[in-house]
Scaffold this motif. Structure first.
Motif, PDB file in Angstrom:
ATOM      1  N   LEU A   2     -37.753  12.488 115.325  1.00  0.00           N
ATOM      2  CA  LEU A   2     -36.745  13.550 115.351  1.00  0.00           C
ATOM      3  C   LEU A   2     -35.687  13.342 114.277  1.00  0.00           C
ATOM      4  O   LEU A   2     -35.203  14.300 113.662  1.00  0.00           O
ATOM      5  N   LEU A   3     -35.304  12.088 114.044  1.00  0.00           N
ATOM      6  CA  LEU A   3     -34.289  11.812 113.037  1.00  0.00           C
ATOM      7  C   LEU A   3     -34.802  12.192 111.653  1.00  0.00           C
ATOM      8  O   LEU A   3     -34.093  12.840 110.866  1.00  0.00           O
ATOM      9  N   ASP A   9     -35.005  18.663 107.384  1.00  0.00           N
ATOM     10  CA  ASP A   9     -34.481  20.008 107.611  1.00  0.00           C
ATOM     11  C   ASP A   9     -33.131  20.187 106.921  1.00  0.00           C
ATOM     12  O   ASP A   9     -32.912  21.160 106.180  1.00  0.00           O
ATOM     13  N   ALA A  10     -32.214  19.252 107.145  1.00  0.00           N
ATOM     14  CA  ALA A  10     -30.865  19.373 106.590  1.00  0.00           C
ATOM     15  C   ALA A  10     -30.881  19.284 105.063  1.00  0.00           C
ATOM     16  O   ALA A  10     -30.151  20.018 104.381  1.00  0.00           O
ATOM     17  N   LEU A 251     -28.515   9.678 103.225  1.00  0.00           N
ATOM     18  CA  LEU A 251     -29.005  10.903 103.858  1.00  0.00           C
ATOM     19  C   LEU A 251     -29.057  10.732 105.378  1.00  0.00           C
ATOM     20  O   LEU A 251     -28.692  11.640 106.128  1.00  0.00           O
ATOM     21  N   VAL A 252     -29.505   9.571 105.822  1.00  0.00           N
ATOM     22  CA  VAL A 252     -29.557   9.331 107.272  1.00  0.00           C
ATOM     23  C   VAL A 252     -28.151   9.372 107.867  1.00  0.00           C
ATOM     24  O   VAL A 252     -27.891  10.096 108.845  1.00  0.00           O
ATOM     25  N   TYR A 253     -27.234   8.635 107.276  1.00  0.00           N
ATOM     26  CA  TYR A 253     -25.885   8.560 107.847  1.00  0.00           C
ATOM     27  C   TYR A 253     -25.006   9.733 107.437  1.00  0.00           C
ATOM     28  O   TYR A 253     -23.947   9.954 108.023  1.00  0.00           O
ATOM     29  N   GLY A 254     -25.469  10.505 106.461  1.00  0.00           N
ATOM     30  CA  GLY A 254     -24.772  11.728 106.097  1.00  0.00           C
ATOM     31  C   GLY A 254     -25.170  12.921 106.926  1.00  0.00           C
ATOM     32  O   GLY A 254     -24.565  13.999 106.813  1.00  0.00           O
ATOM     33  N   GLY A 261     -25.675  15.695 117.206  1.00  0.00           N
ATOM     34  CA  GLY A 261     -26.067  15.293 115.878  1.00  0.00           C
ATOM     35  C   GLY A 261     -26.784  13.958 115.855  1.00  0.00           C
ATOM     36  O   GLY A 261     -27.511  13.602 116.787  1.00  0.00           O
ATOM     37  N   ARG A 262     -26.548  13.180 114.786  1.00  0.00           N
ATOM     38  CA  ARG A 262     -27.366  11.995 114.519  1.00  0.00           C
ATOM     39  C   ARG A 262     -27.458  11.033 115.696  1.00  0.00           C
ATOM     40  O   ARG A 262     -28.558  10.583 116.061  1.00  0.00           O
TER      41      ARG A 262
END
Length: 278
Positions: A2-3, A9-10, A251-254, A261-262
């Protein structure tokens, strides 16, 4: 799963149907779309509906059209966001619950909506169960042969990786054994709105990539509906032993870290993947 789906997607949302943005596809950060109001790093409908599917799975609720429709409505109402097709966005604003959703939906689309949210269903242990559950969720909104088959292929992409059913080079042939479609034929050029187009492009990018960073760039390079291509491909890529998991940390932490959200996605992801039975 999912992450990675949400990151794809983002990231892809900044490039969707905006070929003039191609010069910025270097993974240095999320970009602002030249016409949309989506905040860089925010996910769109691809992720929101995938979260709804995953929530039904981990809840253990009966896999019924009503429970799925309730999940779609709940996920939207708690955090309405850009990215949905205009008519469907207005429809979700209008309906109160899953019962009204089912009573009023016109579910004969052949576009990518059922495919973009199908990856979580790959956690179920057999092809038969994945196919059965995917057909039910797809028919709510995309009850056409192409709409359903695209969703089946997307769900079986993640299933193929999670259950180690073969090399990624054989993914297209594996899908063709279970789902009508030319899934082993490489995709080239712009990806338009049909669901099978996004899935074919995702398969092509996955087969050609050795790292998640490379996979994400390839998905966006197609141009067109690239947020959906990236969501489908990165969900599958996260499950594939042959793909190096090297998505850039920024990108992961952004990725947005709102209430859903994350951090929420990471927790739900862990619960979802705990259901995989090898």
């Amino acid at each position: 799963m999912l992450l990675e789906l949400a990151v794809g997607d983002a990231y892809g949302a900044g490039f969707e149907y905006a070929p003039e943005m191609a010069q910025f596809n270097d993974l240095s950060g999320y970009v602002r779309h030249p016409r949309h109001r989506i905040i860089p790093g925010a996910y769109t409908d691809d992720t929101q509906m995938s979260l709804a599917i995953a929530e039904v799975i981990v809840s253990g609720e009966d896999w019924t059209p009503l429970n799925l429709a309730n999940a779609f409505v709940t996920a939207f109402k708690r955090a309405p966001r850009e990215g949905y097709a205009g008519g469907f966005y207005d429809f979700l604003c209008h309906v109160r619950d899953g019962a009204q959703f089912l009573a009023e939906i016109h579910g004969e689309s052949d576009k990518s909506g059922a495919a973009m949210r199908a990856a979580p269903i790959g956690v179920f242990p057999t092809v038969t169960e994945v196919v059965k559950r995917t057909r039910i969720q797809a028919a709510l909104t995309h009850n056409t042969p192409d709409g359903i088959n695209a969703a089946l292929a997307a769900a079986l992409m993640s299933h193929h990786g999670l259950y180690r059913l073969g090399a990624k080079a054989g993914l297209g042939a594996f899908l063709e054994a279970h789902v009508p479609g030319d899934w082993s034929v490489p995709w080239t050029g712009k990806v338009k709105s049909k669901g099978w187009m996004s899935v074919r492009a995702a398969i092509t990018a996955l087969a050609a990539s050795e790292r998640m960073s490379e996979l994400l760039r390839r998905c966006v390079d197609f141009t067109g509906d690239v947020d959906t291509v990236a969501a489908i491909a990165l969900a599958a890529g996260s499950c594939c032993e042959e793909i190096e998991q090297d998505l850039p940390a920024h990108l992961v932490y952004g990725l947005e870290d709102s209430a859903f959200g994350r951090s929420y996605i990471e927790e739900l992801d862990a619960r979802l993947l705990s259901l995989v039975r090898r």
